[in-house]
Design a protein around this motif. Structure first.
Motif, PDB file in Angstrom:
ATOM      1  N   ARG A  79       3.419   8.374 -21.815  1.00 42.27           N
ATOM      2  CA  ARG A  79       4.796   8.733 -21.540  1.00 42.27           C
ATOM      3  C   ARG A  79       5.313   7.937 -20.344  1.00 42.27           C
ATOM      4  NH1 ARG A  79       7.092  13.231 -23.309  1.00 42.27           N
ATOM      5  NH2 ARG A  79       8.114  13.565 -21.299  1.00 42.27           N
ATOM      6  N   ARG A  80       6.623   7.855 -20.256  1.00 42.15           N
ATOM      7  CA  ARG A  80       7.252   7.057 -19.209  1.00 42.15           C
ATOM      8  C   ARG A  80       6.795   7.486 -17.819  1.00 42.15           C
ATOM      9  NH1 ARG A  80      13.381   7.556 -19.723  1.00 42.15           N
ATOM     10  NH2 ARG A  80      12.937   9.629 -18.924  1.00 42.15           N
ATOM     11  N   LYS A  81       6.699   8.778 -17.592  1.00 42.07           N
ATOM     12  CA  LYS A  81       6.303   9.269 -16.272  1.00 42.07           C
ATOM     13  C   LYS A  81       4.893   8.834 -15.921  1.00 42.07           C
ATOM     14  CE  LYS A  81       6.758  13.495 -13.523  1.00 42.07           C
ATOM     15  NZ  LYS A  81       7.123  14.931 -13.567  1.00 42.07           N
ATOM     16  N   GLN A  82       3.995   8.876 -16.904  1.00 44.13           N
ATOM     17  CA  GLN A  82       2.626   8.431 -16.670  1.00 44.13           C
ATOM     18  C   GLN A  82       2.564   6.922 -16.448  1.00 44.13           C
ATOM     19  OE1 GLN A  82       1.271  10.157 -20.435  1.00 44.13           O
ATOM     20  NE2 GLN A  82      -0.132  11.468 -19.297  1.00 44.13           N
ATOM     21  N   LEU A  91       9.362   9.353 -10.079  1.00 42.82           N
ATOM     22  CA  LEU A  91       8.763  10.458 -10.826  1.00 42.82           C
ATOM     23  C   LEU A  91       9.701  11.657 -10.873  1.00 42.82           C
ATOM     24  CD1 LEU A  91       5.042  10.311  -9.599  1.00 42.82           C
ATOM     25  CD2 LEU A  91       6.004   9.474 -11.757  1.00 42.82           C
ATOM     26  N   SER A 125      12.403  10.788 -13.442  1.00 48.42           N
ATOM     27  CA  SER A 125      11.861  10.867 -14.798  1.00 48.42           C
ATOM     28  C   SER A 125      11.667  12.319 -15.223  1.00 48.42           C
ATOM     29  CB  SER A 125      10.527  10.111 -14.868  1.00 48.42           C
ATOM     30  OG  SER A 125      10.020  10.087 -16.183  1.00 48.42           O
ATOM     31  N   GLY A 126      11.199  13.157 -14.296  1.00 47.26           N
ATOM     32  CA  GLY A 126      11.048  14.572 -14.608  1.00 47.26           C
ATOM     33  C   GLY A 126      12.367  15.239 -14.913  1.00 47.26           C
ATOM     34  N   ASP A 167      13.346  14.303 -18.418  1.00 45.58           N
ATOM     35  CA  ASP A 167      12.544  15.021 -19.409  1.00 45.58           C
ATOM     36  C   ASP A 167      13.015  16.461 -19.565  1.00 45.58           C
ATOM     37  OD1 ASP A 167      11.055  12.731 -19.730  1.00 45.58           O
ATOM     38  OD2 ASP A 167       9.401  13.387 -18.451  1.00 45.58           O
ATOM     39  N   GLY A 223      11.717   9.531 -22.677  1.00 51.71           N
ATOM     40  CA  GLY A 223      10.493   9.581 -21.888  1.00 51.71           C
ATOM     41  C   GLY A 223       9.226   9.526 -22.710  1.00 51.71           C
TER      42      GLY A 223
END
Length: 407
Positions: free
Chosen positions: A49-52, A165, A168-169, A172, A179
């Motif tokens: 995922r994008r955040k990871q 982050l 991005s959260g 989501d 994401g």
């Protein structure tokens, strides 16, 4: 950008310590490493995922920054050339991957019309960091030395990761599906460059524009080697160049860039940058690379070329080109864009620096090399005009509020 610009003069003083003859070798190593990393990034973008993806990428570079601290403390024993090769390669990879990934994330959040309006403002924030970074280096390098600057750079990069982050959260939680993992092939970046007309135009324009910037950088490395004898003086010189470059970028973003992108579109901004490069190179052909009384304000024309080409690249070309990526699919946005802005970019560095070394061996003057650059700028202007006509570039969509602002 603060993190990068704190260590950029550190990298550049290592290049200035050996001159332009070593730059082709530096860039060749970077290019090979970039090619090797292309499928690795393809796997990460496809599966995580994008955040990871943001977290793992930025944490890797933070760890590397801290690992270089003891090496710089022993620079005199290791040698500027040996440490220079390793650090130059790493910083070049760090800069391209981190910046490319950031703008891919921005292209996920905003659509085309929004990007034309807000990307110059976002880039302005980056330029503020790019100005603050050299100021930090200028304030600390004389008292702390070079090695502790890497720790400061790591801290600022960690702060940037925290903000990314959080954003991005927020996306989501708002239900944004962008994401999710991109999916697709790990070699998609290379495949799309071959099959997508838009990416081919962007790659050629990037190579031509980078060719001009790298030409100025290589010639300036020789100037630095001839005029500065120690690493602190070289670091201060390159730091000042970065400061002036970013001040120009800020001035453009506060005045011309946003107006031009909204009124005339992103392609017009690409054309303007190519024309500016043409004029700067023509000035070197006419007056030569040195100081011109009443014109260059005590700086050599080579420094003016470097400041002007970089300033327009960061202050106008970058937000304009990244705005265009909002009009392509996500796999192109992440993998194709990343491949162009890493491996293809460094291929251009290898070709240009090798050409500069060859011209120097053949006795070609700086003005003669600038004449070649004029021809390159003419071609870049034509390519920039063609980008807006690429058949695989989606048409502009009606402006919508960013997803993060929805109730």
């Amino acid at each position: 950008m603060t993190s990068y610009y704190i260590i950029r003069p550190v990298r550049d003083q290592l290049g200035g310590a050996v001159g332009s003859q070593s730059l082709p070798m530096f860039y060749l190593v970077v290019f090979v490493v970039m090619l090797a990393l292309t499928p690795v990034f393809g796997v990460l973008a496809a599966r995580f995922r994008r955040k990871q993806l943001l977290g793992w990428s930025y944490c890797f570079f933070i760890a590397c920054l801290l690992a270089f601290v003891p090496a710089f403390m022993a620079q005199d024993r290791i040698g500027a050339r040996s440490l220079g090769v390793v650090f130059y390669v790493w910083v070049s990879i760090f800069n391209l991957f981190v910046v490319s990934l950031f703008w891919s994330f921005m292209a996920d959040i905003f659509n085309g019309p929004q990007a034309r309006s807000v990307f110059p403002l976002i880039a302005l924030g980056g330029m503020a960091g790019a100005i603050f970074g050299p100021l930090v280096t200028k304030a600390l390098v004389q008292t702390l030395g070079v090695a502790p600057l890497l720790v400061v750079s790591a801290v600022t990069l960690a702060l940037a990761l925290g903000v990314l982050l959080f954003l991005s959260g927020e996306q989501d939680r708002s239900g944004d599906r962008q994401g999710e993992p991109v999916g697709g092939s790990l070699w998609a970046g290379i495949k799309e460059l071959v099959t997508k007309p838009f990416l081919r135009y962007m790659a050629v324009l990037m190579l031509l524009g980078d060719g001009i910037g790298t030409l100025a950088y290589a010639l300036l490395a020789d100037y630095s080697k001839a005029h500065f004898t120690d690493k602190v003086a070289r670091t201060a010189f390159y730091n000042d160049l970065d400061l002036y470059t970013n001040l120009l970028g800020v001035a453009l973003q506060l005045t011309v860039t946003r107006w031009l992108m909204i009124r005339r579109g992103a392609v017009a901004a690409l054309v303007v940058t190519s024309l500016i490069n043409l004029l700067l190179l023509a000035a070197i052909v006419v007056w030569g690379p040195g100081e011109v009384s009443g014109i260059t304000l005590g700086l050599p024309l080579l420094a003016i070329l470097t400041i002007g080409s970089r300033g327009f690249t960061y202050g106008m070309t970058k937000p304009a080109s990244d705005a265009l990526y909002t009009r392509v699919p996500r796999e192109t946005r992440y993998k194709g864009k990343n491949f162009i802005e890493t491996a293809v970019w460094r291929l251009g560095d290898v070709l240009v620096t090798s050409g500069v070394s060859l011209f120097g061996t053949l006795g070609v003057s700086v003005a003669g090399m600038a004449g070649v650059g004029v021809g390159v700028s003419v071609l870049a202007t034509w390519v920039a005009r063609q980008i807006g006509r690429a058949p695989d570039l989606a048409p502009e969509t009606a402006a919508q509020p960013p997803v993060a602002r929805r109730a």
